[in-house]
Design an enzyme around this catalytic site. Structure first.
Site, PDB file in Angstrom:
ATOM      1  N   CYS A  11       4.562   4.866  -3.237  1.00 19.42           N
ATOM      2  CA  CYS A  11       4.033   3.550  -3.589  1.00 19.42           C
ATOM      3  C   CYS A  11       4.692   2.535  -2.644  1.00 19.42           C
ATOM      4  CB  CYS A  11       4.239   3.207  -5.063  1.00 19.42           C
ATOM      5  SG  CYS A  11       5.933   2.975  -5.603  1.00 19.42           S
ATOM      6  N   CYS A  85      -0.409   2.500  -1.949  1.00 21.69           N
ATOM      7  CA  CYS A  85       0.252   2.170  -0.680  1.00 21.69           C
ATOM      8  C   CYS A  85      -0.756   1.831   0.406  1.00 21.69           C
ATOM      9  CB  CYS A  85       1.196   3.284  -0.232  1.00 21.69           C
ATOM     10  SG  CYS A  85       0.408   4.793   0.304  1.00 21.69           S
ATOM     11  N   CYS A  89      -0.187   4.833   4.462  1.00 26.89           N
ATOM     12  CA  CYS A  89       0.193   6.217   4.177  1.00 26.89           C
ATOM     13  C   CYS A  89      -0.397   7.131   5.243  1.00 26.89           C
ATOM     14  CB  CYS A  89      -0.316   6.647   2.808  1.00 26.89           C
ATOM     15  SG  CYS A  89       0.489   5.800   1.446  1.00 26.89           S
TER      16      CYS A  89
END
Length: 137
Positions: A11, A85, A89
């Protein structure tokens, strides 16, 4: 996937959702799963409401620290669970990715974090059921 699968929870701040998920998986799987967590913009400490919510269910995450997400961590993980995120990512071919839509506990009190914690537990239990054969759960 090896005999011991590895799961990475990601996250943004690595201070709430991903830390609670990692705590649940460590608690439920023991040493049968390698558990990691990281964030795209890690905070300086874990969210105190997340710590308290997890303590209420007997899981201590006070020894965890928010960590910066690195390509090598993603690359060496079998399963990558993202929690808001976004595009930061990294994606590697051959990895299993899931995106869990969960409220962000940042700035919320423990009363608001409890339902997030409980929702994470249900998802972690489902994840674990798919990772390990029935005789290893």
């Amino acid at each position: 996937m090896s005999d011991k699968p590895s799961v990475l929870f990601v996250c943004v701040h690595n201070a709430g959702r991903s830390q609670m998920a990692a705590g649940w998986l460590r608690h439920l799987a023991g040493d049968r799963v390698e558990v990691r967590s990281a964030g795209s913009a890690p905070a300086d400490r874990i969210n105190p409401a997340a710590v308290e919510a997890m303590r209420e269910v007997g899981i201590d995450i006070t020894d965890q620290k928010p960590k910066l997400l690195g390509y090598d961590t993603v690359e060496s993980s079998d399963v990558v669970i993202t929690m808001g995120c976004g595009d930061v990512c990294p994606v590697f071919p051959g990895k299993r990715y899931e995106d869990w839509k969960l409220d962000d506990p940042a700035g919320r009190g423990v009363d608001a974090v409890r339902p997030i914690r409980d929702g994470i537990r249900a998802r972690v239990e489902e994840l674990l059921a798919g990772l390990l054969p029935a005789d290893r759960r």
